[in-house]
Write an enzyme that holds these catalytic residues in place. Structure first.
Site: not given
Length: 406
Positions: A40, A45, A48, A82, A86, A171, A192, A227, A230-231
């Site tokens: 995506t 990131h 992963h 979500k 998406r 999946q 998840d 989580k 995140k910045t």
């Protein structure tokens, strides 16, 4: 120690589908397993990261990984976690992202001599005949059970499209296909994905009448359950162009004390005795553990040379060193160095937006050399630069940038 015991000791494992069978299997056999990655974005990131480490531990124990790239599932999008649907991605965007993923994964996984495989589910999903899929796979899915799955629950009130409802089936079909083609018997992934993974296990057991398994790892979160990764500027990316190695190093250097042991266990290959020793340090000494963590993680993702540079840059800034060559540097012409500082720093991505810059300046969090910038209208000029044509900017408590006059 078996690989399962190693993964448990390091804190990876969250849920296991058939624990006794899996324990025996991993002790006696070398298996093929897979983890899926939907492309995506054009970089992996930090979310992963655990999946890559999990895969690496398994490969080191002699098991064969399949990195499944979601060229097909990425065209639908996983509804798990979500609040809304998406954005639909184009085939060209997905193909570009897959090429980027392959390069990054090779740092963690050895693909030589068939030790690992990389496959794209577009190869089979895009060729499917809808009626054939319904007859072969659809009959094995209970709508009632699907609606009770955690990945759909949060979407039921706001609305879940039939388009996304198919993701679980796709999946599961991936797992069935990998089982048939490569004798893949286990799926690994983040917690998840539990509902989706169980669907694949059950589909293989019903259709093929043979064992299949899944295990989930915990997600990378802080001690408060938030989580990680995140910045202010967004996600913490593994691509050095999106998150420079110095910024990546500094993220881990500045984590909370309570998160040190978890990160050392999950994101490095340090022996657990050393992990325990480092995480037991108290007071100011815990900073030594954070330096080790930051260095080890940066070395894994960006290589030893970049980890050395990041560490040296941090030492130059925080330990009185003098070599600032490896601090993130922005080169400016005299013309570019003339004007409103807020605009210059926003253009060069020190600030994600002007509003972020204004907020930081108003809070007294921006420094030019040793001086606090108090005026959002502050004008920069070449005269502000030191004799070596450089100027140090500090954003917040610990984020430094060097402006260099060309």
């Amino acid at each position: 120690m078996s690989v399962l015991e190693t993964l448990k000791e390091r804190g990876f494992i969250k849920q296991i589908s058939h624990e006794e069978e899996i324990t025996e299997l991993l002790e006696k056999e070398k298996i093929t397993f897979y983890i899926g990655f939907d492309p995506t974005a054009d970089s992996l990131h930090v979310g992963h990261f655990i999946a890559l480490m999990l895969m690496s531990h398994m490969q080191k124990a002699g098991h064969r990984p399949i990195c499944l790239l979601g060229g097909g599932t990425g065209m639908v999008g996983d509804p798990s976690g979500k609040d809304e649907m998406r954005k639909m991605l184009t085939p060209e965007f997905i193909d570009h992202n897959i090429a980027c993923f392959k390069k990054q994964m090779s740092r963690f996984i050895d693909f030589s001599d068939d030790k690992a495989l990389m496959v794209n589910n577009a190869d089979w999903l895009l060729q499917l005949n809808y009626i054939d899929l319904l007859r072969e796979v659809g009959v094995h899915f209970s709508v009632n059970r699907m609606l009770s799955a955690e990945c759909f629950k949060t979407r039921m009130e706001k609305g879940l499209s039939f388009f996304e409802f198919n993701y679980m089936i796709m999946q599961a079909y991936d797992f069935l296909t990998l089982n048939r083609k490569y004798n893949c018997v286990m799926q690994l992934g983040g917690d998840d994905q539990w509902s989706n993974m169980l669907a694949g296990v059950e589909l293989i057991r019903r259709k093929e009448h043979k064992p299949a398994f899944c295990m989930t790892s915990k997600l990378l979160t802080t001690s408060e359950g938030v989580k990680m990764g995140k910045t202010v500027g967004g996600a913490l990316w593994l691509d050095p162009q999106k998150t420079p190695p110095y910024d990546f190093y500094q993220y881990w250097r500045n984590i909370n004390d309570a998160d040190v042991e978890n990160c050392l266990s999950l994101l490095t290959f340090l022996p657990m005795d050393e992990v325990k020793r480092l995480s037991s340090l108290e007071g100011a000494e815990i900073n030594q553990a954070k330096i080790v963590l930051a260095y080890e993680v940066t070395k894994l993702v960006h290589g030893e040379a970049e980890a050395d540079k990041a560490k040296q840059a941090a030492e130059a800034l925080f330990s009185g060193g003098s070599n600032l060559n490896d601090v993130p540097t922005i080169i400016l012409t005299a013309e570019q160095a003339s004007g409103k500082l807020l605009d210059i720093l926003t253009t060069n991505k020190v600030f994600a937006s002007k509003s972020e810059g204004r907020r930081l300046i108003n809070q007294g969090g921006l420094y030019l050399g040793d001086d606090t910038v108090k005026d959002v209208e502050f004008e920069l000029s070449p005269a502000a630069f030191s004799t070596d044509a450089s100027l140090l900017i500090r954003k917040g408590k610990k984020k430094y940038y060097r402006l260099l006059l060309q």
